[in-house]
Design a protein around this motif. Structure first.
Motif, PDB file in Angstrom:
ATOM      1  N   UNK A  20       0.850  -1.184   0.000  1.00 37.48           N
ATOM      2  CA  UNK A  20       0.000   0.000   0.000  1.00 37.48           C
ATOM      3  C   UNK A  20       0.887   1.235   0.000  1.00 37.48           C
ATOM      4  N   UNK A  21       1.487   1.537  -1.168  1.00 33.49           N
ATOM      5  CA  UNK A  21       2.406   2.670  -1.210  1.00 33.49           C
ATOM      6  C   UNK A  21       1.703   4.021  -1.229  1.00 33.49           C
ATOM      7  N   UNK A  22       0.390   4.030  -1.359  1.00 36.35           N
ATOM      8  CA  UNK A  22      -0.343   5.285  -1.486  1.00 36.35           C
ATOM      9  C   UNK A  22      -0.175   5.839  -2.887  1.00 36.35           C
ATOM     10  N   UNK A  23      -1.047   6.745  -3.263  1.00 38.67           N
ATOM     11  CA  UNK A  23      -0.977   7.314  -4.609  1.00 38.67           C
ATOM     12  C   UNK A  23       0.186   8.298  -4.754  1.00 38.67           C
ATOM     13  N   UNK A  24       0.536   8.587  -5.979  1.00 35.68           N
ATOM     14  CA  UNK A  24       1.586   9.558  -6.272  1.00 35.68           C
ATOM     15  C   UNK A  24       0.992  10.957  -6.374  1.00 35.68           C
ATOM     16  N   UNK A  25      -0.077  11.091  -7.153  1.00 35.56           N
ATOM     17  CA  UNK A  25      -0.630  12.408  -7.470  1.00 35.56           C
ATOM     18  C   UNK A  25      -2.048  12.612  -6.939  1.00 35.56           C
ATOM     19  N   UNK A  26      -2.736  11.546  -6.673  1.00 30.22           N
ATOM     20  CA  UNK A  26      -4.146  11.621  -6.291  1.00 30.22           C
ATOM     21  C   UNK A  26      -4.299  11.734  -4.784  1.00 30.22           C
ATOM     22  N   UNK A  27      -5.362  12.388  -4.371  1.00 30.70           N
ATOM     23  CA  UNK A  27      -5.699  12.499  -2.951  1.00 30.70           C
ATOM     24  C   UNK A  27      -7.195  12.253  -2.805  1.00 30.70           C
ATOM     25  N   UNK A  28      -7.657  12.124  -1.569  1.00 29.74           N
ATOM     26  CA  UNK A  28      -9.099  11.989  -1.351  1.00 29.74           C
ATOM     27  C   UNK A  28      -9.830  13.222  -1.862  1.00 29.74           C
ATOM     28  N   UNK A  29      -9.206  14.384  -1.707  1.00 29.37           N
ATOM     29  CA  UNK A  29      -9.815  15.641  -2.164  1.00 29.37           C
ATOM     30  C   UNK A  29      -9.741  15.801  -3.679  1.00 29.37           C
ATOM     31  N   UNK A  30      -8.745  15.183  -4.292  1.00 30.23           N
ATOM     32  CA  UNK A  30      -8.543  15.292  -5.739  1.00 30.23           C
ATOM     33  C   UNK A  30      -8.198  13.918  -6.312  1.00 30.23           C
ATOM     34  N   UNK A  31      -9.222  13.049  -6.461  1.00 28.43           N
ATOM     35  CA  UNK A  31      -8.964  11.687  -6.928  1.00 28.43           C
ATOM     36  C   UNK A  31      -8.425  11.606  -8.356  1.00 28.43           C
ATOM     37  N   UNK A  32      -8.532  12.681  -9.126  1.00 27.32           N
ATOM     38  CA  UNK A  32      -7.980  12.741 -10.478  1.00 27.32           C
ATOM     39  C   UNK A  32      -6.784  13.689 -10.546  1.00 27.32           C
ATOM     40  N   UNK A  33      -6.037  13.763  -9.461  1.00 23.02           N
ATOM     41  CA  UNK A  33      -4.927  14.704  -9.352  1.00 23.02           C
ATOM     42  C   UNK A  33      -3.864  14.570 -10.421  1.00 23.02           C
ATOM     43  N   UNK A  34      -3.714  13.378 -10.980  1.00 26.05           N
ATOM     44  CA  UNK A  34      -2.696  13.192 -12.019  1.00 26.05           C
ATOM     45  C   UNK A  34      -2.988  14.032 -13.259  1.00 26.05           C
ATOM     46  N   UNK A  35      -4.238  14.392 -13.467  1.00 29.16           N
ATOM     47  CA  UNK A  35      -4.620  15.192 -14.631  1.00 29.16           C
ATOM     48  C   UNK A  35      -4.670  16.687 -14.357  1.00 29.16           C
ATOM     49  N   UNK A  36      -4.567  17.075 -13.102  1.00 33.11           N
ATOM     50  CA  UNK A  36      -4.665  18.487 -12.732  1.00 33.11           C
ATOM     51  C   UNK A  36      -3.264  19.077 -12.623  1.00 33.11           C
ATOM     52  N   UNK A  37      -2.786  19.602 -13.729  1.00 26.55           N
ATOM     53  CA  UNK A  37      -1.407  20.068 -13.842  1.00 26.55           C
ATOM     54  C   UNK A  37      -1.289  21.561 -13.577  1.00 26.55           C
ATOM     55  N   UNK A  38      -0.133  21.939 -13.083  1.00 23.70           N
ATOM     56  CA  UNK A  38       0.196  23.352 -12.888  1.00 23.70           C
ATOM     57  C   UNK A  38       1.493  23.643 -13.633  1.00 23.70           C
ATOM     58  N   UNK A  39       1.873  24.884 -13.690  1.00 26.91           N
ATOM     59  CA  UNK A  39       3.134  25.287 -14.324  1.00 26.91           C
ATOM     60  C   UNK A  39       4.331  24.637 -13.634  1.00 26.91           C
ATOM     61  N   UNK A  40       4.183  24.255 -12.381  1.00 26.11           N
ATOM     62  CA  UNK A  40       5.291  23.646 -11.634  1.00 26.11           C
ATOM     63  C   UNK A  40       5.524  22.186 -12.017  1.00 26.11           C
ATOM     64  N   UNK A  41       4.553  21.554 -12.655  1.00 26.98           N
ATOM     65  CA  UNK A  41       4.692  20.144 -13.029  1.00 26.98           C
ATOM     66  C   UNK A  41       5.577  20.027 -14.261  1.00 26.98           C
ATOM     67  N   UNK A  42       6.559  19.113 -14.184  1.00 31.50           N
ATOM     68  CA  UNK A  42       7.526  18.974 -15.268  1.00 31.50           C
ATOM     69  C   UNK A  42       7.517  17.568 -15.858  1.00 31.50           C
TER      70      UNK A  42
END
Length: 170
Positions: free
Chosen positions: A76-98
């Motif tokens: 159970x390593x936990x998610x990388x980008x997703x959270x309970x508040x943002x289950x689709x966090x991998x798709x929610x990119x910002x300028x800081x994401x490289x």
């Protein structure tokens, strides 16, 4: 970087065939992202969709992590980008994401996936559970599902890449 893709041998055994097609589709996604800037990789497909090439790579890092760590071996390593508040966090990119970070996370998960599957047979059953069912999966099913998952998203990647710079291809 030039991504080399080779289809598996037409006479390969079952495991080599499954692993070969999975690697082929992994390399296809990398190829679709090749030569683009971070800004281009963050470019959404068509409004209102947030689907982007970088988002797809981050999504596949999460998928690799889920199937080959959580489901296959029961970690159970936990998610990388997703959270309970943002289950689709991998798709929610910002300028800081490289790209460098997204690619490194994806490649790390692919490496762990290969390692976790290496000692198992195709009929060996998973020790963890998916979010969809508590029924275990054999490694063959997981490989087949991963090929399907990549193939579907590579279709998305093809269209996104064509929209960005006109490049198209298989």
């Amino acid at each position: 970087m030039t991504t080399e893709r080779r289809e598996p041998a037409q006479t390969a055994g079952e495991r080599a065939m499954l692993e070969g097609w999975l690697d082929y589709h992994r390399r296809t996604l990398a190829w679709k992202c090749e030569g683009l800037t971070d800004e281009q990789l963050r470019t959404a497909s068509v409004p209102p969709s947030e689907l982007s090439l970088m988002g797809l790579v981050r999504h596949m890092a999460e998928v690799e992590r889920s199937w080959f760590r959580k489901v296959l071996v029961g970690e159970d390593p936990g998610p990388i980008y997703c959270t309970d508040e943002d289950p689709d966090g991998e798709f929610h990119l910002t300028e800081a994401d490289t790209w460098d970070e997204a690619y490194a996370a994806w490649q790390a998960e692919i490496g762990i996936a290969r390692q976790n599957a290496a000692g198992l047979g195709l009929d060996d059953m998973s020790r963890g559970k998916s979010r969809f069912t508590s029924t275990p999966f054999n490694l063959r099913w997981i490989y087949t599902h991963m090929i399907e998952e990549y193939a579907r998203h590579n279709g998305h990647a093809d269209l996104i890449r064509e929209r960005i710079d006109g490049s198209a291809g298989d």
